[in-house]
Enzyme design. Structure first.
Site, mmCIF file in Angstrom:
data_model
loop_
_atom_site.group_PDB
_atom_site.id
_atom_site.type_symbol
_atom_site.label_atom_id
_atom_site.label_comp_id
_atom_site.label_asym_id
_atom_site.label_seq_id
_atom_site.Cartn_x
_atom_site.Cartn_y
_atom_site.Cartn_z
ATOM 1 N N GLU A 239 0.842 -1.193 0.000
ATOM 2 C CA GLU A 239 0.000 0.000 0.000
ATOM 3 C C GLU A 239 0.876 1.240 0.000
ATOM 4 O OE1 GLU A 239 -3.336 2.395 2.653
ATOM 5 O OE2 GLU A 239 -2.805 0.334 3.175
ATOM 6 N N LYS A 371 -8.134 -15.157 16.296
ATOM 7 C CA LYS A 371 -8.333 -14.751 14.898
ATOM 8 C C LYS A 371 -9.784 -14.409 14.587
ATOM 9 C CE LYS A 371 -4.399 -17.626 13.703
ATOM 10 N NZ LYS A 371 -3.897 -18.847 13.078
ATOM 11 N N ASP A 447 1.980 -14.166 12.717
ATOM 12 C CA ASP A 447 0.821 -14.738 12.040
ATOM 13 C C ASP A 447 -0.074 -13.601 11.557
ATOM 14 O OD1 ASP A 447 -1.463 -16.022 11.206
ATOM 15 O OD2 ASP A 447 -1.503 -17.446 12.871
ATOM 16 N N HIS A 545 -2.598 10.173 -1.399
ATOM 17 C CA HIS A 545 -2.784 8.841 -1.981
ATOM 18 C C HIS A 545 -2.697 8.879 -3.498
ATOM 19 C CE1 HIS A 545 -3.817 5.767 1.111
ATOM 20 N NE2 HIS A 545 -3.925 6.841 1.863
#
Length: 560
Positions: A239, A371, A447, A545
Site C-alpha cells: 500500500e 483470529k 501470524d 494517496h
C-alpha cells in the site's frame, strides 16, 4: 471409453479429411453402458441356453456334435459376445481388428487418453491450445529424471504433497510441483520467484506444497523514539503512502521528545469447551476451577508441559450443560498458541480423572478467542496488552503534521469515537491500526491472521498545556507477537527482527524480546494514527494517496 474414442475419431478426421471413412464405432450409436449391458445379457443368456441343450442331449444319449440351427446360432452369438467382453467392454478391440488405425492416429489416440486421465482444468484456466502449454513448459528446462516425475504428478500417479518425502530435496520438489501445476492449469508462473528461498526452512513449519514465494517490499519508518530508544521499524506492504505516513508520525514524535509505553498484561489464552449431562455439573466444575484453593494444583499440572508456559488465571463461562474454560498463561518469547494448548491438554486429562462424566468437545471453543473479533479479547485482553502515549508540541503539529491541535481533537472524537460507536465497532476505535500491525507482522514473521484481534485499539486525543499541545495515546489490549517459532525463523523475517534488536529468545530475561516487540508495534501504531488523522484534518488524504498510491505503469502488457 466411447467418449475418448469419438474425440480421437473427430481429431483424426479433421486432420486427414476422412470424415466419410467407415468406423466400427459407427455401427453402435447407443451409449457405452447400454451396449455393455446388452452384451452381458446376451452372453449369459446364450450360456444358459447351451447348458440346457447339452443336458438334454446327455439325457437322450444324443451326440454333442449333432447341432441344430438354434444351436449354431447360439454358439455364434456366444463367440461374438465373448469377443466383445474380452475387448475391455467396448468396441476398441473390434475396431482395431476391422480397421487398424494409422500410426499418426494411434499417437493422437494416446494423447487423448493421457489428457482424459490427467486432472481436469478449471474452465477459466483452460489453455487455448496445446501450443500454449508447450510455450509454458519450454520456459523451464528439466532433466530426464525430473521429467518423468513431473509426468507422474500430472497424471496423478504421485501425490504433489509427497514430493518432499520421496525426493529428499525440498527445492527440487518445489520446482517439480511448480512445473506440474503449470502443465495442469495451462497458466504461467513466470512472475512468481522460485530461487532465493530456503525451502528446507519452511518444511513442516511454515508452508506446505510450495511452488515459490511472493515478493512484498519492506520499507523503513523511523527512527521511532520510544522509551528513550530509537527503532527503525520494518514494514512489509504493497500500500503506497503507508510507510511514508507512518514515517511522518515518527518524525513528529521524535521532534516532541519521544513516546512512552507500558505493558500491563502478558497472557496468551486457550479456551476448550466441555459438556456434562446436566447444567448443574457444568456449574460445579466452574466453581472447582475458579476456587483459589485448587489453583496451585492446576498450575502444577499445566506448567509441567513447558519450561516457559506458566498458568496465570482460569475464567469460565457456562452455557447450559456446556462449560467454556479460558486458560491464560505467559509464554516467554513465543507467541504461545502451541505452548498454551499443550498445557490445556494436560489439565483436561487431569480433570477427566476428577470429573469422569466430563466430555471434552474441543480444545478450542472460541472463547479464547483466536483470529476473530471478540468482546472477551477487547475487555480481558489476549497476548500483550500495551498502552503508548506522547505529547506532541503545538508547533510540531503545525509544521510537521500541517494541522492544529483543536482540529485533531475534534476529528478524533467525531471519527474514532463517535463514528466507530455508530458503526457498532468492536475494538475498532481507531483510524487504521490494522495497517501498521499487518505490515510489521508480515515483515517480522508473525501470524498475519492474528492482525484481527491484535488491531483492537482505541485512539485518544486531547489538548493539554492550556490547549497548546496534543496528548495522543493508543491502547491495544491484544497484541499477539513472538520472536521465536513459526515465520520468525525465516531468513528475511529474522533479519527484520534483528533490525529491531529482538531476534530470537532472550536468555537472560525470557519473554522480554516479545514484550519489547509488542511495545514497538504500539508505538508504530501511535505514529500511524497521528499522521493519518492529521492528513484527514488538513484535507490532504486524497492528494497524498493520488501521489504515492497510484501506479503510472502500463499494466496492459503484463503477462498473464
Amino acid at each position: 471409453m466411447e467418449g475418448r474414442l469419438r474425440q480421437s475419431k473427430s481429431k483424426a478426421s479433421a486432420t486427414a479429411d476422412e470424415s466419410s471413412s467407415l468406423k466400427a464405432s459407427d455401427a453402435v450409436s447407443l451409449p457405452v453402458y447400454l451396449t455393455n449391458a446388452f452384451f452381458f445379457t446376451v452372453f449369459f443368456s446364450v450360456v444358459y441356453f447351451l447348458l440346457l441343450r447339452w443336458r438334454e442331449k446327455i439325457r437322450n444319449s444324443t451326440p454333442l456334435h449333432v447341432v441344430s440351427l438354434s444351436d449354431i446360432g447360439a454358439i455364434v452369438t456366444f463367440v461374438a459376445s465373448f469377443i466383445y467382453l474380452v475387448g475391455f467392454f467396448g468396441i476398441g478391440f473390434v475396431q482395431s481388428i476391422i480397421i487398424p488405425r494409422a500410426p499418426d492416429e494411434e499417437d493422437e489416440f494416446e494423447q487423448v487418453m493421457v489428457k482424459e486421465d490427467s486432472p481436469k482444468l478449471p474452465c477459466a484456466a483452460a489453455p487455448k491450445s496445446d501450443d500454449d502449454i508447450l510455450k509454458i513448459c519450454k520456459k523451464i528446462e528439466v532433466s530426464a529424471d525430473d521429467e518423468e516425475i513431473i509426468k507422474s504428478v500430472v497424471e496423478g500417479k504421485i501425490p504433489s504433497y509427497a514430493l518432499e518425502s520421496k525426493l529428499g530435496d525440498c527445492r527440487r520438489a518445489a520446482a517439480i510441483r511448480r512445473e506440474a501445476l503449470q502443465r495442469n492449469t495451462g497458466k504461467s508462473l513466470e512472475g512468481l520467484p522460485l530461487e532465493g528461498l530456503d525451502y528446507e526452512s519452511i518444511l513442516g513449519q511454515c508452508c506446505e506444497m510450495p511452488v515459490g514465494y511472493v515478493q512484498i517490499p519492506v520499507g523503513i519508518a523511523g527512527p521511532l523514539l520510544l522509551d528513550e530508544c530509537e527503532y527503525s521499524v520494518p514494514m512489509a506492504t504493497t500500500e503506497g503512502c503507508l510507510v511514508a505516513s507512518t514515517n511522518r508520525g515518527c518524525k513528529a514524535i521524535y521532534a516532541s521528545g519521544g513516546a512512552t509505553s507500558s505493558l500491563y498484561r502478558d497472557a496468551m489464552t486457550r479456551a476448550p469447551v466441555v459438556r456434562f449431562g446436566s447444567a448443574k455439573r457444568a456449574a460445579e466444575l466452574k466453581l472447582f476451577l475458579e476456587d483459589p484453593l485448587n489453583f496451585e494444583t492446576l498450575s502444577l499440572v499445566f506448567n509441567s508441559s513447558s519450561r516457559f508456559g506458566r498458568l496465570q488465571s482460569i475464567k469460565c463461562a457456562v452455557a447450559g450443560k456446556n462449560l467454556y474454560i479460558r486458560f491464560s498463561c505467559s509464554t516467554g518469547d513465543a507467541m504461545g498458541m502451541n505452548m498454551v494448548s499443550k498445557g490445556v491438554q494436560n489439565t483436561l486429562d487431569f480433570l477427566t480423572n476428577q470429573f469422569p462424566d466430563m466430555d471434552v468437545m474441543g480444545i478450542s471453543g472460541n472463547y479464547c478467542s483466536d483470529k476473530k473479533p471478540a468482546a472477551v479479547n477487547w475487555i480481558e485482553g489476549r497476548g500483550k496488552s500495551v498502552v503508548c502515549e506522547a505529547v506532541i508540541q503545538g508547533d510540531i503539529v503545525n509544521k510537521v503534521l500541517k494541522t492544529d491541535v483543536a482540529s485533531l481533537v475534534e476529528l478524533n472524537m467525531l471519527k474514532n469515537l463517535t463514528g466507530s460507536a455508530v458503526a457498532g465497532a468492536l475494538g475498532g476505535f481507531n483510524a487504521h491500526a490494522s495497517n501498521i500491525v499487518s505490515a510489521i507482522y508480515i515483515a517480522t514473521g508473525q501470524d498475519p491472521a492474528q492482525n484481527i484481534e491484535s488491531s483492537h485499539c482505541i485512539t485518544m486525543m486531547e489538548a493539554v498545556n492550556d490547549g497548546k499541545d496534543l496528548h495522543v495515546s493508543v491502547t491495544m489490549p491484544c497484541i499477539e507477537v513472538g520472536t521465536v517459532g513459526g515465520g520468525t525463523q525465516l531468513a528475511s523475517q529474522s533479519a527484520c527482527l534483528n533490525l529491531l534488536g529482538v531476534k530470537g529468545a532472550n536468555k537472560e530475561a525470557p519473554g522480554s524480546n516479545a514484550r519489547l516487540l509488542a511495545t514497538i508495534v504500539a508505538g508504530s501504531v501511535l505514529a500511524g494514527e497521528l499522521s493519518l488523522m492529521s492528513a484527514i484534518a488538513a484535507g490532504q488524504l486524497v492528494k497524498s494517496h493520488m501521489k504515492y498510491n497510484r501506479s503510472n505503469k502500463d499494466v496492459a502488457n503484463i503477462k498473464s
